[in-house]
Design a protein around this motif. Structure first.
Motif, PDB file in Angstrom:
ATOM      1  N   TYR A  20       7.019 -29.663  48.397  1.00  0.00           N
ATOM      2  CA  TYR A  20       6.856 -28.509  49.285  1.00  0.00           C
ATOM      3  C   TYR A  20       6.249 -28.778  50.602  1.00  0.00           C
ATOM      4  O   TYR A  20       5.368 -29.575  50.811  1.00  0.00           O
ATOM      5  CB  TYR A  20       5.952 -27.528  48.299  1.00  0.00           C
ATOM      6  N   ILE A  21       6.810 -28.065  51.713  1.00  0.00           N
ATOM      7  CA  ILE A  21       6.338 -28.298  52.982  1.00  0.00           C
ATOM      8  C   ILE A  21       5.331 -27.319  53.404  1.00  0.00           C
ATOM      9  O   ILE A  21       5.538 -26.255  52.913  1.00  0.00           O
ATOM     10  CB  ILE A  21       7.905 -28.223  53.911  1.00  0.00           C
ATOM     11  N   GLN A  22       4.415 -27.830  54.060  1.00  0.00           N
ATOM     12  CA  GLN A  22       3.086 -27.089  54.469  1.00  0.00           C
ATOM     13  C   GLN A  22       3.094 -27.212  55.849  1.00  0.00           C
ATOM     14  O   GLN A  22       3.514 -28.219  56.855  1.00  0.00           O
ATOM     15  CB  GLN A  22       2.128 -27.778  53.671  1.00  0.00           C
ATOM     16  N   SER A  23       2.437 -26.358  56.422  1.00  0.00           N
ATOM     17  CA  SER A  23       1.824 -26.398  58.052  1.00  0.00           C
ATOM     18  C   SER A  23       0.536 -25.572  57.959  1.00  0.00           C
ATOM     19  O   SER A  23       0.045 -24.990  57.039  1.00  0.00           O
ATOM     20  CB  SER A  23       2.871 -25.904  58.752  1.00  0.00           C
ATOM     21  N   MET A  24       0.028 -25.667  59.130  1.00  0.00           N
ATOM     22  CA  MET A  24      -1.439 -24.924  59.385  1.00  0.00           C
ATOM     23  C   MET A  24      -1.159 -23.900  60.835  1.00  0.00           C
ATOM     24  O   MET A  24      -0.508 -24.696  61.837  1.00  0.00           O
ATOM     25  CB  MET A  24      -2.373 -25.829  59.614  1.00  0.00           C
ATOM     26  N   LEU A  25      -1.607 -22.599  60.871  1.00  0.00           N
ATOM     27  CA  LEU A  25      -1.558 -22.070  61.882  1.00  0.00           C
ATOM     28  C   LEU A  25      -2.657 -22.792  63.101  1.00  0.00           C
ATOM     29  O   LEU A  25      -3.592 -23.414  62.557  1.00  0.00           O
ATOM     30  CB  LEU A  25      -2.045 -20.694  61.630  1.00  0.00           C
ATOM     31  N   ASN A  26      -2.158 -22.474  64.393  1.00  0.00           N
ATOM     32  CA  ASN A  26      -2.874 -23.222  65.066  1.00  0.00           C
ATOM     33  C   ASN A  26      -3.364 -21.999  66.264  1.00  0.00           C
ATOM     34  O   ASN A  26      -3.859 -22.256  67.324  1.00  0.00           O
ATOM     35  CB  ASN A  26      -2.325 -24.300  66.027  1.00  0.00           C
ATOM     36  N   THR A  27      -2.901 -20.765  65.755  1.00  0.00           N
ATOM     37  CA  THR A  27      -3.699 -19.661  66.773  1.00  0.00           C
ATOM     38  C   THR A  27      -5.029 -19.507  66.597  1.00  0.00           C
ATOM     39  O   THR A  27      -5.622 -19.831  65.448  1.00  0.00           O
ATOM     40  CB  THR A  27      -2.855 -18.451  66.238  1.00  0.00           C
ATOM     41  N   ARG A  28      -5.669 -18.836  67.470  1.00  0.00           N
ATOM     42  CA  ARG A  28      -6.951 -18.656  67.241  1.00  0.00           C
ATOM     43  C   ARG A  28      -7.431 -17.818  66.005  1.00  0.00           C
ATOM     44  O   ARG A  28      -6.549 -17.043  65.698  1.00  0.00           O
ATOM     45  CB  ARG A  28      -7.627 -18.029  68.299  1.00  0.00           C
ATOM     46  N   SER A  29      -8.559 -18.134  65.189  1.00  0.00           N
ATOM     47  CA  SER A  29      -8.828 -17.429  63.899  1.00  0.00           C
ATOM     48  C   SER A  29      -8.984 -15.900  64.121  1.00  0.00           C
ATOM     49  O   SER A  29      -9.254 -15.330  63.022  1.00  0.00           O
ATOM     50  CB  SER A  29      -9.925 -18.151  63.232  1.00  0.00           C
ATOM     51  N   ASP A  30      -9.897 -15.744  65.541  1.00  0.00           N
ATOM     52  CA  ASP A  30      -9.908 -14.239  65.537  1.00  0.00           C
ATOM     53  C   ASP A  30      -8.554 -13.457  66.302  1.00  0.00           C
ATOM     54  O   ASP A  30      -8.754 -12.185  66.605  1.00  0.00           O
ATOM     55  CB  ASP A  30     -11.025 -14.088  66.438  1.00  0.00           C
ATOM     56  N   VAL A  32      -5.598 -11.824  64.968  1.00  0.00           N
ATOM     57  CA  VAL A  32      -4.975 -11.624  63.900  1.00  0.00           C
ATOM     58  C   VAL A  32      -3.476 -11.218  63.883  1.00  0.00           C
ATOM     59  O   VAL A  32      -2.545 -11.926  63.204  1.00  0.00           O
ATOM     60  CB  VAL A  32      -5.393 -10.254  62.928  1.00  0.00           C
ATOM     61  N   GLU A  33      -3.241 -10.840  64.829  1.00  0.00           N
ATOM     62  CA  GLU A  33      -1.903 -10.477  65.392  1.00  0.00           C
ATOM     63  C   GLU A  33      -0.877 -11.588  65.512  1.00  0.00           C
ATOM     64  O   GLU A  33       0.234 -11.708  65.016  1.00  0.00           O
ATOM     65  CB  GLU A  33      -1.587  -9.395  66.486  1.00  0.00           C
ATOM     66  N   GLY A  34      -1.547 -12.439  66.450  1.00  0.00           N
ATOM     67  CA  GLY A  34      -0.948 -13.637  66.540  1.00  0.00           C
ATOM     68  C   GLY A  34      -0.639 -14.479  65.458  1.00  0.00           C
ATOM     69  O   GLY A  34       0.428 -15.386  65.348  1.00  0.00           O
ATOM     70  N   SER A  35      -1.735 -14.509  64.780  1.00  0.00           N
ATOM     71  CA  SER A  35      -1.762 -15.295  63.520  1.00  0.00           C
ATOM     72  C   SER A  35      -0.516 -14.986  62.320  1.00  0.00           C
ATOM     73  O   SER A  35       0.104 -15.766  62.045  1.00  0.00           O
ATOM     74  CB  SER A  35      -2.916 -15.348  62.753  1.00  0.00           C
ATOM     75  N   VAL A  36      -0.490 -13.840  62.323  1.00  0.00           N
ATOM     76  CA  VAL A  36       0.596 -13.034  61.368  1.00  0.00           C
ATOM     77  C   VAL A  36       2.029 -13.347  62.005  1.00  0.00           C
ATOM     78  O   VAL A  36       2.783 -13.926  61.156  1.00  0.00           O
ATOM     79  CB  VAL A  36       0.418 -11.569  61.417  1.00  0.00           C
ATOM     80  N   ALA A  37       2.043 -13.242  63.244  1.00  0.00           N
ATOM     81  CA  ALA A  37       3.537 -13.697  63.902  1.00  0.00           C
ATOM     82  C   ALA A  37       3.866 -15.085  63.777  1.00  0.00           C
ATOM     83  O   ALA A  37       4.940 -15.449  63.440  1.00  0.00           O
ATOM     84  CB  ALA A  37       3.386 -13.518  65.465  1.00  0.00           C
ATOM     85  N   GLN A  38       2.850 -16.177  63.989  1.00  0.00           N
ATOM     86  CA  GLN A  38       3.191 -17.529  63.582  1.00  0.00           C
ATOM     87  C   GLN A  38       3.314 -17.667  62.233  1.00  0.00           C
ATOM     88  O   GLN A  38       4.151 -18.475  62.057  1.00  0.00           O
ATOM     89  CB  GLN A  38       1.708 -18.395  64.249  1.00  0.00           C
ATOM     90  N   ALA A  39       2.783 -17.227  61.527  1.00  0.00           N
ATOM     91  CA  ALA A  39       2.881 -17.305  60.093  1.00  0.00           C
ATOM     92  C   ALA A  39       4.423 -16.894  59.673  1.00  0.00           C
ATOM     93  O   ALA A  39       5.036 -17.563  58.976  1.00  0.00           O
ATOM     94  CB  ALA A  39       2.153 -16.557  59.193  1.00  0.00           C
ATOM     95  N   LEU A  40       4.781 -15.975  60.298  1.00  0.00           N
ATOM     96  CA  LEU A  40       6.040 -15.304  59.955  1.00  0.00           C
ATOM     97  C   LEU A  40       7.235 -16.111  60.417  1.00  0.00           C
ATOM     98  O   LEU A  40       8.148 -16.617  59.695  1.00  0.00           O
ATOM     99  CB  LEU A  40       6.409 -13.672  60.690  1.00  0.00           C
ATOM    100  N   ALA A  41       6.993 -16.842  61.641  1.00  0.00           N
ATOM    101  CA  ALA A  41       7.672 -17.815  62.337  1.00  0.00           C
ATOM    102  C   ALA A  41       7.877 -19.118  61.455  1.00  0.00           C
ATOM    103  O   ALA A  41       8.890 -19.615  61.175  1.00  0.00           O
ATOM    104  CB  ALA A  41       7.448 -17.985  63.703  1.00  0.00           C
ATOM    105  N   LEU A  42       6.595 -19.660  61.069  1.00  0.00           N
ATOM    106  CA  LEU A  42       6.798 -20.673  59.963  1.00  0.00           C
ATOM    107  C   LEU A  42       7.597 -20.538  58.691  1.00  0.00           C
ATOM    108  O   LEU A  42       8.301 -21.315  58.362  1.00  0.00           O
ATOM    109  CB  LEU A  42       5.256 -21.071  59.708  1.00  0.00           C
ATOM    110  N   GLU A  43       7.397 -19.250  58.340  1.00  0.00           N
ATOM    111  CA  GLU A  43       8.158 -19.036  56.960  1.00  0.00           C
ATOM    112  C   GLU A  43       9.725 -18.850  57.256  1.00  0.00           C
ATOM    113  O   GLU A  43      10.400 -19.495  56.490  1.00  0.00           O
ATOM    114  CB  GLU A  43       7.614 -17.669  56.488  1.00  0.00           C
ATOM    115  N   LYS A  44       9.960 -18.334  58.223  1.00  0.00           N
ATOM    116  CA  LYS A  44      11.418 -18.589  58.817  1.00  0.00           C
ATOM    117  C   LYS A  44      11.992 -19.796  59.165  1.00  0.00           C
ATOM    118  O   LYS A  44      13.102 -19.993  58.774  1.00  0.00           O
ATOM    119  CB  LYS A  44      11.593 -17.446  60.018  1.00  0.00           C
ATOM    120  N   ALA A  45      11.240 -20.600  59.457  1.00  0.00           N
ATOM    121  CA  ALA A  45      11.636 -21.870  59.943  1.00  0.00           C
ATOM    122  C   ALA A  45      11.655 -22.827  58.605  1.00  0.00           C
ATOM    123  O   ALA A  45      12.290 -24.043  58.599  1.00  0.00           O
ATOM    124  CB  ALA A  45      10.694 -22.952  60.835  1.00  0.00           C
ATOM    125  N   GLY A  46      11.166 -22.522  57.476  1.00  0.00           N
ATOM    126  CA  GLY A  46      11.406 -23.106  56.425  1.00  0.00           C
ATOM    127  C   GLY A  46       9.818 -23.882  55.738  1.00  0.00           C
ATOM    128  O   GLY A  46       9.931 -24.483  54.723  1.00  0.00           O
TER     129      GLY A  46
END
Length: 347
Positions: A20-30, A32-46
């Motif tokens: 299984y392929i993993q990654s980690m968010l690099n948006t600021r932990s505070d 929330v909106e940017g972190s959700v967007a990046q998580a969605l982009a990562l999911e879409k990328a595989g």
């Protein structure tokens, strides 16, 4: 192939033979909106498992926000404050990543274990060369492979003493040879699923090289259940790199490319053609091998095992299939002719 314990992580089952392929968010932990967007982009990328740093109570807001939008498992990365791990479990996290050595005494570890056991949440023990206990460093003199393994097994023993074995282990080093040796030693000592990675691997170019060597070597040994290619770059780069590593060692399907480095016989823009072919097939999920070769003299023969291929001539090229030439076309028609043949089986 290791006989690996099965550990459920959200909707994934580590140890089931898949990597299984993993990654980690690099948006600021505070953010929330940017972190959700990046998580969605990562999911879409595989990306198949995504991790978020939870450095404080404010960051706990990430968990429900991300869980609402993505379907892949979410992992909370916890350091120092064991209470954050307990609160992350309550917030609905799918896995906790801790370094038991930096969250305090065993009573605190017990409290985390209790919370995870009640919700069937697995724990990843994350040991790396920069976080070894002082006594282990004093024993070995440096963060050797043996030191990393001893630390990981000691932490696993703490969890086991508390009747907990839904464990995943990582023992990362920024030194590739140390990382490879450590995981090989660990694979002999336990049956827990192993999370592979070269920590602090570097920027995109060098980080990919180090990760390919370290992760790829272990995967060919049959070691590893989930991987993260750690890059100082956009996390989306980590996903494409991980997919390419898995393809290279035969652990994932999709299009595999073969192309020659060119020589003095080449009479077409092979470098440009190879890049255009790769880009045109970037969304193709068929398990096929495609070759882009510089000349007709050796091309079809050297790439005989390719399902489809092209070989350049002087201002022209040939399309071949399973080593047999099937068409001759002009240079500008090479790419469309190749895609036409592939699309015949693509449907």
């Amino acid at each position: 192939m290791r006989n690996t314990k099965k550990v459920k992580v959200g909707n994934m089952l580590f140890g089931d033979g898949n990597i299984y392929i993993q990654s980690m968010l690099n948006t600021r932990s505070d953010d929330v909106e940017g972190s959700v967007a990046q998580a969605l982009a990562l999911e879409k990328a595989g990306c198949e498992v995504v991790r978020a740093a939870i450095p404080d109570e404010e960051a706990l807001a990430l968990i429900p926000a991300i869980k609402e939008k993505v379907s892949i498992p979410l992992v909370a990365d916890i350091h120092f404050d064991y209470r954050l791990a307990i609160e992350a479990v309550a917030a609905g996290i799918d896995k906790i990543r801790i370094n038991p050595g930096n969250i305090g005494d065993e009573d605190r570890v017990k409290a985390v274990v209790k919370a995870c056991r009640e919700k069937n949440i697995p724990i990843r023990i994350g040991v790396n060369s920069g976080s070894l206990e002082k006594e282990i460093l004093a024993k070995y003199g440096s963060p050797t492979a043996e030191a990393l393994v001893e630390s990981a097994m000691a932490h696993a023993a703490i969890l086991e003493r508390n009747d907990f074995d839904d464990i995943v282990i990582s023992i990362k080093s920024s030194d590739v040879t140390t990382m490879i040796k450590a995981y090989r030693l660990l694979a002999e000592k336990c049956a827990y699923p192993l999370h592979l990675g070269v920590t602090e691997a570097g920027t995109e170019r060098m980080g990919l090289i180090k990760s390919a060597v370290g992760i790829g070597s272990l995967l060919t040994d049959g070691i590893g259940d989930t991987i993260r290619v750690s890059l100082t770059a956009d996390p989306l780069k980590e996903i494409s790199a991980a997919r390419d590593i898995l393809k290279a060692v035969g652990k994932r399907g999709g299009v595999t490319f073969v192309s020659c480095p060119t020589c003095g016989r080449t009479r077409i823009d092979l470098v440009g053609l190879a890049n255009r072919v790769e880009e045109a097939l970037s969304d193709c999920d068929m398990d096929i091998k495609v070759a882009v070769m510089g000349c007709v003299v050796n091309g079809p023969g050297e790439a005989r095992e390719a399902d489809f291929g092209v070989a350049g001539g002087d201002g022209c090229g040939v399309i071949f299939k399973k080593g047999e030439i099937i068409r001759k076309v002009s240079e500008e028609d090479i790419l469309p002719a190749l895609l036409e043949e592939i699309n015949k089986i693509r449907g």
